[in-house]
Design an enzyme around this catalytic site. Structure first.
Site, short mmCIF file in Angstrom:
data_model
loop_
_atom_site.label_atom_id
_atom_site.label_comp_id
_atom_site.label_asym_id
_atom_site.label_seq_id
_atom_site.Cartn_x
_atom_site.Cartn_y
_atom_site.Cartn_z
N LYS A 1 0.85 -1.20 0.00
CA LYS A 1 0.00 0.00 0.00
C LYS A 1 0.88 1.24 0.00
CE LYS A 1 -4.30 1.26 2.36
NZ LYS A 1 -5.07 1.04 3.59
O1 G3P Z 1 -7.72 2.28 5.59
C1 G3P Z 1 -8.13 3.53 5.17
C2 G3P Z 1 -9.53 3.94 5.56
O2 G3P Z 1 -10.41 2.87 5.37
C3 G3P Z 1 -9.67 4.61 6.89
O3 G3P Z 1 -10.98 4.82 7.26
O4 G3P Z 1 -12.67 5.54 8.92
O5 G3P Z 1 -10.24 6.07 9.31
O6 G3P Z 1 -11.53 7.25 7.57
P1 G3P Z 1 -11.37 5.98 8.32
#
Ligand code: G3P
Length: 219
Positions: free
Chosen positions: A87
């Site tokens: 990633k």
């Molecule tokens: O892994 C990246 C993403 O899914 C993070 O989500 O909820 O922290 O914005 P969030």
């Protein structure tokens, strides 16, 4: 549509895998930190443990932001297991790294995508996946779902093989809308997936079936 789980928590990954519908896992440095995983050896061991639970596709994020560093870290991550997808953030050095990994046959997930232009660059570099963040756009009054639809449309126009991996999926409606607009993958916490099960008519209907059965059986 593929379902990935967005966590580094082994118990949650096992629970999602046991449902029988899990296609992969995504992690990020914040999720690893949340599990208290620090230090190169521990990080590698944790990714290995995740790979041993699931059948395929585990996104592991580089920390370096320079080209050489990303290549070095990405190669180390890819060596952990064939399931690893490296990633990489959508920055200039990241685009070069994605191009490099593509030529080496190493799969990549280009992350922190917040615009169609970024997604276009990632696809041109040969990313296996792009991760547009829906919830974080919604948080600042931009329409995250509109971005997903836009990227799906652009990739279809040109037949890009890059898969649209909708990330920052916060609730079950996000997931359903992703399916409507044609995202290839969603990654989300387990509760978003199990939330799809909920319907009051299912709950009351099942209770009635079981009560009628018990009555007929004289219980
Ligand atoms: O892994 C990246 C993403 O899914 C993070 O989500 O909820 O922290 O914005 P969030």
């Amino acid at each position: 549509m593929k379902f990935f789980i967005d966590t580094a928590n082994l118990a949650e990954i096992r629970e999602a895998y046991d449902l029988g519908i899990l296609d992969g896992v995504t992690t990020n440095p914040s999720l690893m930190a949340k599990e208290g995983i620090t230090g190169e050896a521990n990080v590698r061991a944790h990714y290995k443990a995740i790979c041993e639970i699931v059948d395929d596709k585990v996104s592991a994020e580089v920390i370096a932001t320079d080209f050489e560093g990303m290549i070095r870290e990405g190669k180390e991550l890819a060596k952990i297991d064939d399931k690893i997808v490296v990633k990489i953030p959508i920055i200039k050095e990241g685009i070069k790294a994605i191009k490099y990994f593509n030529s080496e046959g190493i799969r990549t997930n280009c992350t922190l995508i917040f615009s169609a232009g970024q997604a276009l660059l990632a696809a041109k570099a040969g990313a296996s996946y792009v991760s547009p963040f829906i919830g974080r756009l919604d948080d600042i009054s931009f329409d995250g779902m509109e971005l997903i639809a836009q990227i799906v449309h652009i990739y279809q126009n040109y037949g890009y093989q890059t898969e649209v991996l909708a990330a920052s999926v916060r609730h079950s409606m996000h997931l359903i809308k992703c399916a409507e607009v044609g995202a290839d993958v969603v990654t989300c916490p387990l509760k978003v997936i199990t939330g799809l099960l909920n319907h009051p008519l299912t709950t009351s209907g099942l209770a009635t079936f079981l009560a009628d059965h018990a009555k007929a059986a004289g219980k």
